[in-house]
Each structure stands twice: as C-alpha cells, then as structure tokens.
Write a protein that holds these residues in place. Sequence first.
Motif, PDB file in Angstrom:
ATOM      1  N   LEU A 119      49.323  33.628  40.314  1.00  0.00           N
ATOM      2  CA  LEU A 119      50.426  34.450  40.806  1.00  0.00           C
ATOM      3  C   LEU A 119      50.834  35.486  39.772  1.00  0.00           C
ATOM      4  N   THR A 120      51.371  36.586  40.260  1.00  0.00           N
ATOM      5  CA  THR A 120      51.924  37.612  39.390  1.00  0.00           C
ATOM      6  C   THR A 120      53.380  37.846  39.780  1.00  0.00           C
ATOM      7  N   GLU A 121      54.176  38.203  38.788  1.00  0.00           N
ATOM      8  CA  GLU A 121      55.562  38.574  39.042  1.00  0.00           C
ATOM      9  C   GLU A 121      55.787  40.044  38.711  1.00  0.00           C
ATOM     10  N   GLY A 122      54.697  40.760  38.470  1.00  0.00           N
ATOM     11  CA  GLY A 122      54.775  42.160  38.086  1.00  0.00           C
ATOM     12  C   GLY A 122      54.165  42.343  36.709  1.00  0.00           C
ATOM     13  N   LEU A 123      53.812  43.569  36.380  1.00  0.00           N
ATOM     14  CA  LEU A 123      53.110  43.871  35.142  1.00  0.00           C
ATOM     15  C   LEU A 123      53.884  43.445  33.904  1.00  0.00           C
ATOM     16  N   PHE A 124      55.157  43.814  33.819  1.00  0.00           N
ATOM     17  CA  PHE A 124      55.931  43.523  32.613  1.00  0.00           C
ATOM     18  C   PHE A 124      56.211  42.029  32.447  1.00  0.00           C
ATOM     19  N   GLU A 125      56.446  41.332  33.557  1.00  0.00           N
ATOM     20  CA  GLU A 125      56.655  39.883  33.486  1.00  0.00           C
ATOM     21  C   GLU A 125      55.367  39.174  33.081  1.00  0.00           C
ATOM     22  N   GLY A 148      64.046  29.241  49.039  1.00  0.00           N
ATOM     23  CA  GLY A 148      64.056  30.687  49.244  1.00  0.00           C
ATOM     24  C   GLY A 148      63.751  31.516  48.020  1.00  0.00           C
ATOM     25  N   GLY A 149      63.745  30.937  46.831  1.00  0.00           N
ATOM     26  CA  GLY A 149      63.453  31.689  45.604  1.00  0.00           C
ATOM     27  C   GLY A 149      61.978  32.073  45.528  1.00  0.00           C
ATOM     28  N   MET A 150      61.731  33.304  45.107  1.00  0.00           N
ATOM     29  CA  MET A 150      60.349  33.780  45.032  1.00  0.00           C
ATOM     30  C   MET A 150      59.694  33.315  43.743  1.00  0.00           C
ATOM     31  N   VAL A 151      58.482  32.777  43.864  1.00  0.00           N
ATOM     32  CA  VAL A 151      57.720  32.302  42.714  1.00  0.00           C
ATOM     33  C   VAL A 151      56.801  33.402  42.197  1.00  0.00           C
ATOM     34  N   GLY A 152      56.171  34.144  43.107  1.00  0.00           N
ATOM     35  CA  GLY A 152      55.279  35.220  42.710  1.00  0.00           C
ATOM     36  C   GLY A 152      54.457  35.718  43.879  1.00  0.00           C
ATOM     37  N   ILE A 153      53.480  36.586  43.572  1.00  0.00           N
ATOM     38  CA  ILE A 153      52.582  37.168  44.572  1.00  0.00           C
ATOM     39  C   ILE A 153      51.160  36.733  44.231  1.00  0.00           C
TER      40      ILE A 153
END
Length: 156
Positions: free
Chosen positions: A124-130, A101-106
Amino acid sequence: MRTFKKVKGVPIVYGRKNCQLGIVTDLTFCAPEGRITGYWIQDHRWWSRKHLLPLSCIQEETGQHVLVDRKDPFLLRNPSDDRFLHGKNRLLGRSVNQHDGGMVGIIEDVYFLPNSGKILGYELTEGLFEDIKKGIKVVKTGQFTVKNDGESLVLY
C-alpha cells in the motif's frame, strides 16, 4: 512468493527450443476466494486478443521466464474473475479501509504464492511523501479478513 511487479513483462515459453508464446501483461484474480487465478498474456502479434494462462498450466517459473507444458495452454477468461491492472473492477489503485472507516492506503502491488495463487498481502501507498517518511506499507491478509466493498477493500 511473487509480486505483480516481478512477473509483469516476463515471457511465456514452451518446449526445449524456448518458443515464446507471449508476455505477462496482467493478473486475473477471484475476489471471493482471495486468490490469483492466472496470468493475462499478450502474444507477439499486435492484432491478437489477449489470453488467460491459468496457474495450473505453469510447469516452471523463474525470474527470466515462465515455462508451460503445452503448446496451447490458454483459456478464455472466467467472467467472475477480475484483473489487477486493467478493467472495470481492477485492484490496482483501490483504497483499503479499516472497518471503522479510516483509510489505510491505496493498493500498489499484490503478494501471492505462485503455485496456489493465494494472496498473501497487499503493498500500500499513502502518497509519495508519506512513503519517503515512513516507508512502503504491506498489509498481510492472514491478519485480517478482507471484504470487497464496491470501490474499496475493507479490513476486518
């Protein structure tokens, strides 16, 4: 190895005179097989429909153009195939989760072999700052079994 970012906007040409048939605007993929089936092509007329160029019709692929061996290599889209960038079941922007269930990314991009269409991995991205802190994450499909679970992909 190819990525969608590298092939988007590349012209499709035919023959020695390099007659342009259209440009690549999207990818089509078969989720159960885990492979890219072809390029979604838009020709130069604004009122025309988009067409599917199967990977089997590609004679040569460089960074500047895709050379095809026939004047009319386009096919109708297979209803079981989905598109990467547009459409109801698009792959871009879909979340990737672990089996617990843990999210890896988009999903931001896809890596594939140009001859067979086999998907090698997902960017994959986890967001800009990550992404700035950790860098862009690439998940290789050879290490995991990827299952389609409605709105997300699940890694097993």
